[in-house]
Motif scaffolding. Sequence first.
Motif, PDB file in Angstrom:
ATOM      1  N   LEU A 129       0.980  -1.240   0.096  1.00 24.01           N
ATOM      2  CA  LEU A 129       0.222   0.064  -0.034  1.00 24.01           C
ATOM      3  C   LEU A 129       0.852   1.143  -0.136  1.00 24.01           C
ATOM      4  N   ARG A 130       2.096   1.427   0.739  1.00 25.80           N
ATOM      5  CA  ARG A 130       2.959   2.329   0.613  1.00 25.80           C
ATOM      6  C   ARG A 130       3.423   2.630  -0.505  1.00 25.80           C
ATOM      7  N   LEU A 131       3.805   1.426  -1.097  1.00 22.35           N
ATOM      8  CA  LEU A 131       4.363   1.530  -2.589  1.00 22.35           C
ATOM      9  C   LEU A 131       3.256   2.035  -3.589  1.00 22.35           C
ATOM     10  N   LEU A 132       2.164   1.675  -3.579  1.00 23.77           N
ATOM     11  CA  LEU A 132       1.021   2.006  -4.407  1.00 23.77           C
ATOM     12  C   LEU A 132       0.883   3.542  -4.187  1.00 23.77           C
ATOM     13  N   ALA A 133       1.066   4.117  -2.723  1.00 21.67           N
ATOM     14  CA  ALA A 133       0.875   5.436  -2.429  1.00 21.67           C
ATOM     15  C   ALA A 133       2.078   6.278  -3.106  1.00 21.67           C
ATOM     16  N   PHE A 134       3.044   5.776  -3.137  1.00 16.29           N
ATOM     17  CA  PHE A 134       4.362   6.396  -3.784  1.00 16.29           C
ATOM     18  C   PHE A 134       4.207   6.361  -5.357  1.00 16.29           C
ATOM     19  N   MET A 135       3.604   5.284  -5.806  1.00 16.07           N
ATOM     20  CA  MET A 135       3.405   5.406  -7.380  1.00 16.07           C
ATOM     21  C   MET A 135       2.525   6.282  -7.588  1.00 16.07           C
ATOM     22  N   ILE A 136       1.425   6.351  -7.103  1.00 14.19           N
ATOM     23  CA  ILE A 136       0.520   7.516  -7.362  1.00 14.19           C
ATOM     24  C   ILE A 136       0.902   8.890  -6.957  1.00 14.19           C
ATOM     25  N   ALA A 137       1.645   9.026  -5.967  1.00 16.89           N
ATOM     26  CA  ALA A 137       2.271  10.494  -5.858  1.00 16.89           C
ATOM     27  C   ALA A 137       3.239  10.860  -6.973  1.00 16.89           C
ATOM     28  N   MET A 138       4.048   9.885  -7.216  1.00 20.50           N
ATOM     29  CA  MET A 138       5.053  10.316  -8.433  1.00 20.50           C
ATOM     30  C   MET A 138       4.183  10.371  -9.928  1.00 20.50           C
ATOM     31  N   MET A 139       3.167   9.671  -9.924  1.00 20.32           N
ATOM     32  CA  MET A 139       2.571   9.879 -11.265  1.00 20.32           C
ATOM     33  C   MET A 139       1.778  11.322 -11.205  1.00 20.32           C
ATOM     34  N   VAL A 140       1.260  11.832 -10.079  1.00 21.74           N
ATOM     35  CA  VAL A 140       0.832  13.078  -9.985  1.00 21.74           C
ATOM     36  C   VAL A 140       2.140  14.228 -10.146  1.00 21.74           C
ATOM     37  N   ALA A 141       3.167  13.930  -9.678  1.00 20.69           N
ATOM     38  CA  ALA A 141       4.375  14.683  -9.748  1.00 20.69           C
ATOM     39  C   ALA A 141       4.861  14.808 -11.094  1.00 20.69           C
TER      40      ALA A 141
END
Length: 93
Positions: free
Chosen positions: A40-52
């Motif tokens: 879940l933390r990895l998924l959150a990081f991936m979402i944050a990086m996609m937004v970035a």
Amino acid sequence: MFGFLIAVVAGAVTPMIEAPVARPVAKVLTQKMDFADGELRLLAFMIAMMVAGLLCAIFSSGSALGLAVGGTLGYFGLRLVRIVQKVIEGRRD
């Protein structure tokens, strides 16, 4: 440089978006695939990086390397600051 700063912020907010953003996305995706709790933390990081990445594309700023390094530094930022503080304190003694 602006893209790098966007990525640092994205990495830093990863723990904050885990519950409100990553969990609902994982629930939707669980219909097709399974997620472990640690992912879940990895998924959150991936979402944050996609937004970035999207913000960097909108502002025409940053590079792939800048996003990767900035996101990593943002994600591990507090830990890196603590390590540097310990090194500095060790030199004073």
